[in-house]
Design an enzyme around this catalytic site. Structure first.
Site, PDB file in Angstrom:
ATOM      1  N   ASP A   7     -27.915  43.541  -2.570  1.00 16.92           N
ATOM      2  CA  ASP A   7     -27.673  44.763  -3.329  1.00 16.92           C
ATOM      3  C   ASP A   7     -27.898  44.404  -4.794  1.00 16.92           C
ATOM      4  O   ASP A   7     -27.065  43.785  -5.439  1.00 16.92           O
ATOM      5  CB  ASP A   7     -26.226  45.214  -3.090  1.00 16.92           C
ATOM      6  CG  ASP A   7     -25.795  46.349  -4.019  1.00 16.92           C
ATOM      7  OD1 ASP A   7     -26.664  46.913  -4.723  1.00 16.92           O
ATOM      8  OD2 ASP A   7     -24.595  46.661  -4.040  1.00 16.92           O
ATOM      9  N   LYS A  71     -31.705  47.138 -14.455  1.00 15.48           N
ATOM     10  CA  LYS A  71     -32.129  48.059 -13.404  1.00 15.48           C
ATOM     11  C   LYS A  71     -32.523  49.426 -13.971  1.00 15.48           C
ATOM     12  O   LYS A  71     -33.390  50.098 -13.438  1.00 15.48           O
ATOM     13  CB  LYS A  71     -30.979  48.236 -12.405  1.00 15.48           C
ATOM     14  CG  LYS A  71     -31.371  48.901 -11.109  1.00 15.48           C
ATOM     15  CD  LYS A  71     -30.181  48.870 -10.180  1.00 15.48           C
ATOM     16  CE  LYS A  71     -30.456  49.504  -8.841  1.00 15.48           C
ATOM     17  NZ  LYS A  71     -29.262  49.414  -7.976  1.00 15.48           N
ATOM     18  N   GLU A 144     -29.352  52.751  -0.914  1.00 11.72           N
ATOM     19  CA  GLU A 144     -27.988  52.222  -0.963  1.00 11.72           C
ATOM     20  C   GLU A 144     -26.982  53.007  -0.119  1.00 11.72           C
ATOM     21  O   GLU A 144     -26.236  52.409   0.656  1.00 11.72           O
ATOM     22  CB  GLU A 144     -27.535  52.111  -2.428  1.00 11.72           C
ATOM     23  CG  GLU A 144     -28.184  50.916  -3.104  1.00 11.72           C
ATOM     24  CD  GLU A 144     -28.255  51.014  -4.615  1.00 11.72           C
ATOM     25  OE1 GLU A 144     -27.610  51.900  -5.187  1.00 11.72           O
ATOM     26  OE2 GLU A 144     -28.971  50.199  -5.219  1.00 11.72           O
ATOM     27  N   ASP A 166     -21.432  57.554  -3.491  1.00 14.30           N
ATOM     28  CA  ASP A 166     -21.736  56.245  -4.078  1.00 14.30           C
ATOM     29  C   ASP A 166     -21.770  56.354  -5.600  1.00 14.30           C
ATOM     30  O   ASP A 166     -22.754  56.795  -6.183  1.00 14.30           O
ATOM     31  CB  ASP A 166     -23.089  55.759  -3.524  1.00 14.30           C
ATOM     32  CG  ASP A 166     -23.485  54.394  -4.082  1.00 14.30           C
ATOM     33  OD1 ASP A 166     -22.765  53.858  -4.938  1.00 14.30           O
ATOM     34  OD2 ASP A 166     -24.529  53.872  -3.651  1.00 14.30           O
TER      35      ASP A 166
END
Lengths: 576, 181
Positions: A7, A71, A144, A166
């Site tokens: 992850d 990211k 994810e 999430d």
């Protein structure tokens, strides 16, 4: 040889491996489950190549050579200390890979890597490249929330419909999935925002504290701001249900007392939680479901550890909350399970995911022809046939875009390519077939070919250059906020197109029109050309077109027969 | 004057279809179903899952053939179309060599006209929400009636046309409602 699940998060990276049929996190950074996605380049030069990662990078006094949240820049062509976001992500991946290999005494060669469901095509490709730079072969990129559902599903083995909430440090994703009795995960709908996360809350708390001490934010340099942000972040995590947290912040030889109260935290969070609920409601509506039809909500991401968030989610959706797997590990767990399933051809858990954002092509006038709609199951293929707009047009430019807005300029540009060498002929004659296909990784391939001549152009979408920060705004959110503006723009564009068409038509037949009307039409055309460039004049444009139509209508039949006798038009027979 | 909407891309859409011409394909037969509008959706989902388990690229080694991949794609497309009541009606009609027509009989045209007028008169948000609810209920009714009407293609066509109208009308109404607040 080992396969793992990774992850690669905005704020933290987690690596997991299957042990005795169960996923397990490999603690690679100071014995902790997570590795902060932070890279320090202060000792980096061409000779030493020394890079510091994770907690060691955080413990440096000077943050001026440190990269956080790389990211968020994935897929852009920005550079930091001469390194691309892909290279910096590869540095993080290499680090976790190497340490994990030492801990496990085995070589890691393949992995499933997770990406936010809302990652665009370009961002997915960049992630894949980062992995290959780190010497990892990517078995699959999975979303994810889907990974989280796999991890939960394996534990529970209860068929039903679940929502995955999430909320991480940098991104928010919401998905609704169906889990079948025999272990198939079917994603029903998904939505999210790549620029909504815990970071936003930290920033706001920091600003509040700066303001409270009358510190001018513009006088603080980036490195000091980061120190402040990290302090705030630690305080936020300490902030329980009823105590005021106070910590000292050192700046320019002074000490400032920063504080967070539970009340203030919940007030600030509320705004962001409400934004997550707005996205969730859209996903429910896309899936044609209501709150009552789900069997539970899975909590994923660091933010869901906050009591305020947990309570808000519970109150909103009613029903059950699943948080028994650590929200920070659960995504890596799912990735490890999926990696293992792919390697062993064990299809106990089969995953059917969907396209997160609508893909389309820019057409005449800047509109978007939506080709693959969001929430379409993948892999998928769609085909369209287009033709030329002008006589003797020998080439066609294709502009592939991603997003929900109606105008191409408001969507994210994915790729540009051209199909050339079309033999000159009348407009409408060439038949250009465009095929969009999306594979199981969610990656797009576009093919265009002219059917009469077999001229073909094939592109695998590459990250296009020149992506700016503004383009990386969250598109779905904007689409919802900008419906009104979109409608105005589309109205203008369609008015403009029909005006342009009509002008060229009338100018052509002007000589056939009897005198008084000819004069009237000429005047109107001149006026039309004047207002054509004004975006606020769409209704005026339409009115003028209608006015000319009325004038033309008085003798339309005569004109048509005149035109036909001079320049016969073949009317194509309608296909049955 | 900034004019960003130049006609930069000179293409015109003429036709949409799936990988092969839709009329050549029978999406019912992919799932071993008879050509009937009346399907059991949960059974369809079960069959879809069973077949995907067999044909999904994850079930294959890396050297799976193009044909294998196409099957998974077909299953996805077919499932999506059959699960959508409007797409399913259109596909059903296409297989009979028919299509939803835009000119509808007077009674149906009247219903559409009335709905448009009714909507124009609504002022409060509650009224609008009730109106959306009404359209949704009406759509459910039509979908139900389509299930029994399929023997009478003409009536089926009219009802399917009304359903398609209501759906695009609903989209418009809902987007207005969202931008209004």
């Amino acid at each position: 040889m080992l396969t793992v699940g990774i992850d690669l998060g905005t704020t933290a990276t987690v690596i997991a491996v299957m042990r005795d049929g169960k996923p397990q996190t490999v603690c690679v950074d100071s014995g902790k489950k997570t590795t902060p996605s932070v890279v320090n380049y202060s000792e980096y030069n061409t000779e030493t190549n020394k890079i510091t990662i994770g907690r060691n990078a955080l413990s440096k006094v000077d943050y001026s050579n440190t990269i956080f949240s790389i990211k968020r820049s994935m897929g852009s062509n920005k550079k930091f200390f001469h390194r691309t976001p892909e290279e910096i992500s590869a540095d993080i991946l290499s680090f976790v890979k190497q340490v994990a290999e030492q801990k496990l005494s085995d070589v890691i060669n393949t992995a499933v890597i997770t990406v936010p469901a809302h990652f665009s095509d370009v961002q997915r490709i960049a992630t894949k490249r980062a992995a290959s730079l780190a010497g990892i072969k990517v078995l699959r990129l999975i979303n994810e929330p889907t990974a989280a559902a796999i991890a939960f599903g394996l534990e529970k083995k209860v068929a039903g419909i679940y929502a995955v909430y999430d909320f991480g440090g940098g991104t928010f994703d919401f998905s609704i999935l169906r889990l079948s009795q025999d272990g198939i995960f079917q994603v029903l709908a998904t939505g999210g925002d790549n620029y909504l996360g815990g970071d936003d809350i930290d920033n706001e708390i920091l600003e509040y504290n700066f303001k409270k001490h009358n510190i001018d934010i513009s006088s603080i340099d980036a490195s000091e701001k980061l120190q402040g942000k990290l302090l705030v972040k630690t305080m936020k995590e300490l902030c329980g249900s009823n105590e005021l947290i106070q910590k000292e912040f050192f700046w320019k030889n002074n000490v400032y007392l920063f504080e967070i109260s539970p009340e203030m935290l919940s007030n600030i969070s509320k705004k962001y939680i409400d934004r997550t609920f707005k996205i969730a409601d859209q996903v429910f509506s896309d899936a044609k479901l209501d709150y009552r039809s789900i069997d539970g909500v899975l909590l994923v991401g660091g933010m869901t550890k906050m009591p305020t968030v947990k309570k808000a989610v519970k109150d909103r959706f009613g029903g059950r909350i699943f948080d028994d797997i650590d929200p920070e590990e659960v995504v890596a767990f799912g990735a490890a399970i999926q990696a293992n399933a792919i390697i062993n051809k064990n299809t106990d858990a089969l995953l059917i995911d969907v396209v997160p954002l609508t893909l389309g092509i820019e057409t005449l006038g800047g509109g978007v022809d939506k080709i693959i709609h969001r929430n379409t199951p993948i892999p998928t293929i769609q085909t369209r046939e287009y033709t030329t707009y002008k006589d003797n047009q020998t080439g066609i430019k294709f502009h592939v875009v991603q997003g929900e807005r109606t105008m191409a300029s408001d969507c994210r540009s994915i790729a540009n390519f051209e199909l050339t060498g079309i033999p000159p002929t009348m407009r409408g004659i060439p038949r250009i077939e465009v095929t969009f296909s999306i594979d199981v990784n969610g990656l797009l391939n576009v093919k265009a070919y002219e059917k009469n001549t077999n001229i073909e152009q094939n592109i695998i979408v590459e990250p296009s250059s020149g992506l700016t920060e503004e383009q990386m705004i969250s598109m779905l959110q904007n689409a919802m906020n900008n419906l009104e503006e979109d409608k105005k723009k589309s109205a203008y564009v369609s008015a403009k197109i029909s005006a342009e068409r009509q002008i060229s038509f009338w100018e052509n037949i002007l000589e056939d029109i009897p005198y008084p009307e000819k004069r009237e039409i000429e005047d109107n055309i001149i006026y039309l050309k004047q207002i054509l460039v004004d975006e606020t004049k769409s209704s005026d444009i339409i009115n003028t077109i209608n006015k000319i139509d009325d004038i033309v209508g008085r003798f339309l039949d005569d004109i048509i027969s005149l035109r036909l006798s001079r320049n016969p038009i073949k009317i194509k027979e309608k296909k049955k | 004057m900034k004019n960003i909407y130049l006609i930069s891309v000179d293409i015109v859409l003429t036709r949409k279809y799936h990988e092969k011409d839709m009329s050549e394909k029978n999406y019912f037969s992919i799932f071993n179903l008879p050509v009937s509008y009346n399907i059991d959706e949960s059974k369809l989902t079960d069959t879809y899952f069973r077949l995907q388990r067999q044909w999904h690229p994850d079930s294959f080694s890396e050297n799976s053939t193009e044909a294998d991949k196409t099957t998974s794609v077909d299953l996805n497309i077919a499932y999506k179309i059959l699960m959508n009541p409007i797409d399913r009606a259109e596909h059903f009609l296409e297989l009979q060599g028919e299509s939803i027509i835009d000119t509808l009989p007077t009674n149906i045209a009247e219903e559409m006209f009335e709905l448009r007028q009714k909507y124009a008169l609504l002022s409060s948000d509650i009224e609008k929400l009730q109106f959306v609810d009404y359209i949704k209920r009406r759509m459910t009714e039509i979908i139900f009636s389509l299930r029994i009407l399929e023997a009478d293609i003409k009536k089926f066509k009219d009802q399917a046309g009304l359903l398609r109208f209501l759906n695009s009308f609903l989209e418009k109404v809902e987007s207005n409602a969202y931008s209004g607040n």
